[in-house]
Design a protein around this motif. Structure first.
Motif, mmCIF file in Angstrom:
data_model
loop_
_atom_site.group_PDB
_atom_site.id
_atom_site.type_symbol
_atom_site.label_atom_id
_atom_site.label_comp_id
_atom_site.label_asym_id
_atom_site.label_seq_id
_atom_site.Cartn_x
_atom_site.Cartn_y
_atom_site.Cartn_z
ATOM 1 N N SER A 1 60.658 27.131 23.616
ATOM 2 C CA SER A 1 61.939 27.804 23.749
ATOM 3 C C SER A 1 61.844 29.167 23.078
ATOM 4 C CB SER A 1 63.076 26.992 23.122
ATOM 5 O OG SER A 1 62.896 26.857 21.728
ATOM 6 N N SER A 2 62.504 30.128 23.673
ATOM 7 C CA SER A 2 62.426 31.488 23.153
ATOM 8 C C SER A 2 63.780 32.155 23.258
ATOM 9 C CB SER A 2 61.402 32.306 23.947
ATOM 10 O OG SER A 2 61.866 32.564 25.256
ATOM 11 N N THR A 3 63.934 33.206 22.474
ATOM 12 C CA THR A 3 65.003 34.140 22.730
ATOM 13 C C THR A 3 64.540 35.004 23.900
ATOM 14 O OG1 THR A 3 64.123 35.843 21.277
ATOM 15 C CG2 THR A 3 65.549 34.177 20.271
ATOM 16 N N ARG A 4 65.291 36.008 24.220
ATOM 17 C CA ARG A 4 64.823 36.928 25.284
ATOM 18 C C ARG A 4 63.490 37.541 24.889
ATOM 19 N NH1 ARG A 4 62.414 40.109 27.370
ATOM 20 N NH2 ARG A 4 62.956 41.805 28.816
ATOM 21 N N TYR A 5 63.182 37.621 23.593
ATOM 22 C CA TYR A 5 62.033 38.418 23.151
ATOM 23 C C TYR A 5 60.943 37.644 22.429
ATOM 24 C CZ TYR A 5 65.281 42.113 24.244
ATOM 25 O OH TYR A 5 66.165 42.916 24.899
ATOM 26 N N THR A 6 61.229 36.472 21.874
ATOM 27 C CA THR A 6 60.266 35.824 20.987
ATOM 28 C C THR A 6 60.276 34.319 21.176
ATOM 29 O OG1 THR A 6 60.765 37.542 19.329
ATOM 30 C CG2 THR A 6 59.523 35.619 18.577
ATOM 31 N N ILE A 7 59.069 33.732 21.277
ATOM 32 C CA ILE A 7 58.959 32.277 21.334
ATOM 33 C C ILE A 7 59.138 31.733 19.922
ATOM 34 C CG2 ILE A 7 57.493 30.321 21.881
ATOM 35 C CD1 ILE A 7 56.004 32.133 23.848
ATOM 36 N N LEU A 8 60.126 30.866 19.743
ATOM 37 C CA LEU A 8 60.431 30.350 18.422
ATOM 38 C C LEU A 8 59.929 28.934 18.204
ATOM 39 C CD1 LEU A 8 64.087 31.656 17.980
ATOM 40 C CD2 LEU A 8 61.982 32.616 17.012
ATOM 41 N N TYR A 9 60.070 28.097 19.216
ATOM 42 C CA TYR A 9 59.734 26.690 19.054
ATOM 43 C C TYR A 9 58.802 26.254 20.167
ATOM 44 C CZ TYR A 9 63.889 27.102 16.156
ATOM 45 O OH TYR A 9 64.798 27.522 15.226
ATOM 46 N N TRP A 10 57.822 25.441 19.782
ATOM 47 C CA TRP A 10 56.811 24.973 20.714
ATOM 48 C C TRP A 10 56.757 23.448 20.686
ATOM 49 C CZ3 TRP A 10 52.911 28.541 22.781
ATOM 50 C CH2 TRP A 10 53.049 29.852 22.327
ATOM 51 N N GLY A 11 56.408 22.847 21.827
ATOM 52 C CA GLY A 11 56.010 21.459 21.813
ATOM 53 C C GLY A 11 54.600 21.348 21.267
ATOM 54 N N LEU A 12 54.136 20.120 21.120
ATOM 55 C CA LEU A 12 52.792 19.901 20.595
ATOM 56 C C LEU A 12 51.717 20.108 21.650
ATOM 57 C CD1 LEU A 12 53.365 16.821 18.285
ATOM 58 C CD2 LEU A 12 53.144 19.225 17.642
ATOM 59 N N GLY A 13 52.137 20.158 22.915
ATOM 60 C CA GLY A 13 51.186 20.388 23.990
ATOM 61 C C GLY A 13 50.669 19.102 24.598
ATOM 62 N N THR A 14 50.276 19.202 25.863
ATOM 63 C CA THR A 14 49.679 18.068 26.551
ATOM 64 C C THR A 14 48.484 18.557 27.358
ATOM 65 O OG1 THR A 14 50.136 16.175 27.995
ATOM 66 C CG2 THR A 14 51.187 18.251 28.597
ATOM 67 N N LEU A 15 47.396 17.821 27.278
ATOM 68 C CA LEU A 15 46.182 18.215 27.981
ATOM 69 C C LEU A 15 46.245 17.733 29.427
ATOM 70 C CD1 LEU A 15 43.331 19.438 27.973
ATOM 71 C CD2 LEU A 15 42.478 17.178 27.265
ATOM 72 N N VAL A 16 46.043 18.638 30.346
ATOM 73 C CA VAL A 16 45.967 18.299 31.761
ATOM 74 C C VAL A 16 44.585 18.688 32.273
ATOM 75 C CG1 VAL A 16 46.910 18.638 34.058
ATOM 76 C CG2 VAL A 16 48.430 18.644 32.073
ATOM 77 N N THR A 17 43.892 17.722 32.812
ATOM 78 C CA THR A 17 42.566 17.933 33.374
ATOM 79 C C THR A 17 42.636 17.842 34.894
ATOM 80 O OG1 THR A 17 41.516 16.980 31.420
ATOM 81 C CG2 THR A 17 40.175 17.118 33.416
ATOM 82 N N VAL A 18 42.039 18.814 35.562
ATOM 83 C CA VAL A 18 41.971 18.789 37.024
ATOM 84 C C VAL A 18 40.579 18.347 37.417
ATOM 85 C CG1 VAL A 18 42.167 20.107 39.148
ATOM 86 C CG2 VAL A 18 43.683 20.608 37.208
#
Lengths: 118, 108
Positions: free
Chosen positions: A99-116
């Motif tokens: 999630s971000s403001t118009r200008y800056t990413i403030l909060y991130w998830g931990l991420g998920t690995l996707v393999t193709v």
């Protein structure tokens, strides 16, 4: 503080569609102060911004991915989603929602690995 | 499309050193420039926004400067926890937008 969590398949076959969902807690995706976005980190490479979506549904996509990306909101579930079509091995990455403001990413998830891979 | 170019791509330094990373935009982005730190296995976190404003909780050894097309991130005295990859990001034309390719800061 926002809490975000990615979910979706960890393995996608080449030429198919990658679909991920981000669940947002401690806040509403209808909040007019925030944009909701996706960023990925391919192995051995740098961060790549995929796109963002506003509460109104307005979307902003990385030009290099625009032809294959669709982002959407589900306000009833307080979630937002990413679809990436026609994937190849080059789309293998750790995918983060944020999630971000118009200008800056403030909060991130931990991420998920996707393999193709087939 | 605005392109962001960082230099160097990697950097070796010792605890206590002063280091500077540069970021150049392909066109004038005024001061719409953020810096993030990314440690493997963790989510990235914002250090500086608006080119020079320190995000809440970020140690004062981090500083940013610049405007227009040329920007710098300086760490005044490296600490062990600072060895990570650093990214600049422009937020001038999209909310927020493209990253630089990253600068990996390694222990000498």
């Amino acid at each position: 503080q926002e809490h975000l969590q990615e979910s979706g398949p960890g393995l996608v076959k080449p030429s198919e569609t990658l679909s991920l969902t981000c669940s947002v807690s401690s806040g509403s995706i209808s909040n007019t102060n925030y944009y909701w976005g996706w960023i990925r980190h391919p192995p051995g490479k740098g961060l790549e911004w995929i796109g963002s979506i506003y509460y109104s549904g307005e979307t902003y996509y990385n030009p290099s991915l625009k032809s294959r990306v669709t982002m959407s909101l589900d306000t009833s579930k307080n979630q937002f989603s990413l679809k990436l079509r026609s994937v190849t091995a080059a789309d293998t990455a750790q995918y983060f929602c944020a999630s971000s403001t118009r200008y800056t990413i403030l909060y991130w998830g931990l991420g998920t690995l996707v393999t193709v891979s087939s | 499309d605005i392109q962001m170019t960082q230099s160097p791509s990697s950097l070796s330094a010792s605890v206590g050193d002063r280091v500077t990373i540069t970021c150049r935009a392909s066109e004038n982005i005024r001061r719409y420039l953020n810096w993030y730190q990314h440690t493997p296995g963790k989510a990235p976190k914002v250090l500086i926004f608006g080119a020079s404003t320190l995000h809440s909780g970020v140690p004062s050894r981090f500083s940013g400067s610049g405007s227009g097309t040329d920007f710098t991130l300086t760490i005044s005295s490296l600490q062990p926890e600072d060895f990570a990859t650093y990214y600049c990001q422009q937020s001038y034309d999209t909310p927020p937008g493209t990253f630089g390719q990253g600068t990996k800061l390694e222990i000498k």
